[in-house]
Design an enzyme around this catalytic site. Structure first.
Site, PDB file in Angstrom:
ATOM      1  N   ASP A 138       0.832  -1.192   0.000  1.00  0.00           N
ATOM      2  CA  ASP A 138       0.000   0.000   0.000  1.00  0.00           C
ATOM      3  C   ASP A 138       0.876   1.254   0.000  1.00  0.00           C
ATOM      4  O   ASP A 138       2.049   1.211   0.406  1.00  0.00           O
ATOM      5  CB  ASP A 138      -0.914   0.018   1.226  1.00  0.00           C
ATOM      6  CG  ASP A 138      -1.899  -1.138   1.231  1.00  0.00           C
ATOM      7  OD1 ASP A 138      -2.261  -1.596   0.126  1.00  0.00           O
ATOM      8  OD2 ASP A 138      -2.296  -1.575   2.321  1.00  0.00           O
ATOM      9  N   LYS A 139       0.301   2.352  -0.409  1.00  0.00           N
ATOM     10  CA  LYS A 139       1.031   3.615  -0.529  1.00  0.00           C
ATOM     11  C   LYS A 139       1.848   3.944   0.722  1.00  0.00           C
ATOM     12  O   LYS A 139       3.014   4.337   0.632  1.00  0.00           O
ATOM     13  CB  LYS A 139       0.036   4.748  -0.810  1.00  0.00           C
ATOM     14  CG  LYS A 139       0.652   6.137  -0.827  1.00  0.00           C
ATOM     15  CD  LYS A 139      -0.429   7.196  -1.011  1.00  0.00           C
ATOM     16  CE  LYS A 139       0.160   8.593  -0.926  1.00  0.00           C
ATOM     17  NZ  LYS A 139      -0.881   9.646  -1.039  1.00  0.00           N
TER      18      LYS A 139
END
Length: 323
Positions: A138-139
């Site tokens: 994820d970011k």
């Protein structure tokens, strides 16, 4: 840039009376079945110099010739984006993804992604699907990722992920005190109402997460997490499901939960922690060229260490408190 692949193999007698595409998958294991079927359809993989249908049976003894020039897989632009490289050779690259870096371009993030940076660092990756990215973080999740630099390596790594041979271990800080480790085995699917989220649901795909306690605090727990499967947001969804969401996770943790009786310093750290407290600490895989097991481990990032330091200090000086 493009890459030319030229290979020739004779069909052994023991593979006779089998479908062309099945034989091709056996003789050319470095490439995925889907890609081989595409090459058969496009006449890039020939039988005795002739194009044949994928479902046709071969008798054995035929000469298979693969002659294909790979083309750029997308219209993504190379960009000079920095990311720490832990290991690199002609076949794979292992990176330590920093916080606030999106892995793959999508609506709203067409540029400035890890993929754009990979293309700048290694232009030949334009010939590999998704620029060699085989799994994502994820970011705002930090830590180790592996990238394939050839089609053969990509297929090898994808097979390891699917067969669960690739080992991925994470560290996380959870809300609430956990007495011991355990396993969450709950299927995960797209959230029925919010399509940007995932959720535990009986119709979802199998998902298995193992966790063990590293360090206990009065109101939080530092854990090591090992993935057996790789569903989107798996750790975040599973930990929230057992009522211990990750610190700093607005998607699955809800509003920031501030324990009563803790120091003002810890309150500030919890309130201001900029992301979910999740770090991909260790990665183990079979090298696609040497077939030997290799492993990497990276230290926790600074913000994660500062969170742990504040939790330790608060526990020593204030004793913590219940929610």
């Amino acid at each position: 840039m493009s890459e030319q692949i030229q290979l020739s193999l004779t069909v052994p007698d023991e593979l006779g009376n089998k479908r062309f595409d099945h034989i091709a998958a056996t003789l050319f294991p470095d490439f995925s079945r889907a890609r081989l079927q595409t090459w058969i359809k496009d006449g890039k993989l020939l039988v005795d110099g002739e194009a044949r249908k994928a479902k046709e049976k071969l008798v054995g003894g035929e000469l298979l010739k693969l002659d294909v020039v790979t083309q750029a897989e997308g219209e993504w632009l190379p960009e000079p984006i920095e990311f720490p490289i832990v290991y690199e050779d002609d076949h794979i690259m292992v990176i330590n993804k920093p916080m606030n870096l999106v892995v793959h371009p999508a609506a709203g993030n067409l540029t400035g992604t890890l993929l754009n940076g990979l293309l700048h660092h290694c232009p030949d990756l334009q010939n590999i699907p998704r620029a060699g990215i085989v799994h994502r973080l994820d970011k705002d999740t930090t830590g180790l990722m592996v990238v394939a630099k050839t089609l053969q390596a990509q297929n090898h790594l994808v097979e390891q992920l699917q067969s669960r041979e690739m080992g991925r271990e994470y560290e996380a800080v959870l809300q609430g005190a956990i007495t011991g480790g355990g396993t969450v085995k709950e299927p995960i699917a797209r959230h029925l109402k919010d399509r940007t989220k995932m959720a535990v649901h009986p119709t979802g795909k199998e998902a298995v997460t193992h966790y063990r306690v590293i360090e206990k605090f009065p109101t939080h727990t530092h854990v090591r997490v090992k993935l057996e499967t790789g569903r989107t947001h798996q750790i975040r969804v599973h930990m929230a499901h057992i009522q211990h969401p990750l610190v700093g996770d607005p998607t699955y943790g809800g509003k920031v939960r501030l324990p009563k009786g803790v120091s003002h310093e810890l309150r500030d750290v919890l309130r201001e922690f900029p992301r979910q407290a999740l770090h991909a600490r260790k990665l183990t895989l079979i090298h696609p060229k040497t077939n030997k097991e290799v492993s990497w481990e990276v230290e926790l990032p600074e913000d994660f260490e500062e969170l742990l330091d504040e939790l330790r200090y608060d526990a020593q000086t204030h004793g913590g408190a219940d929610y």
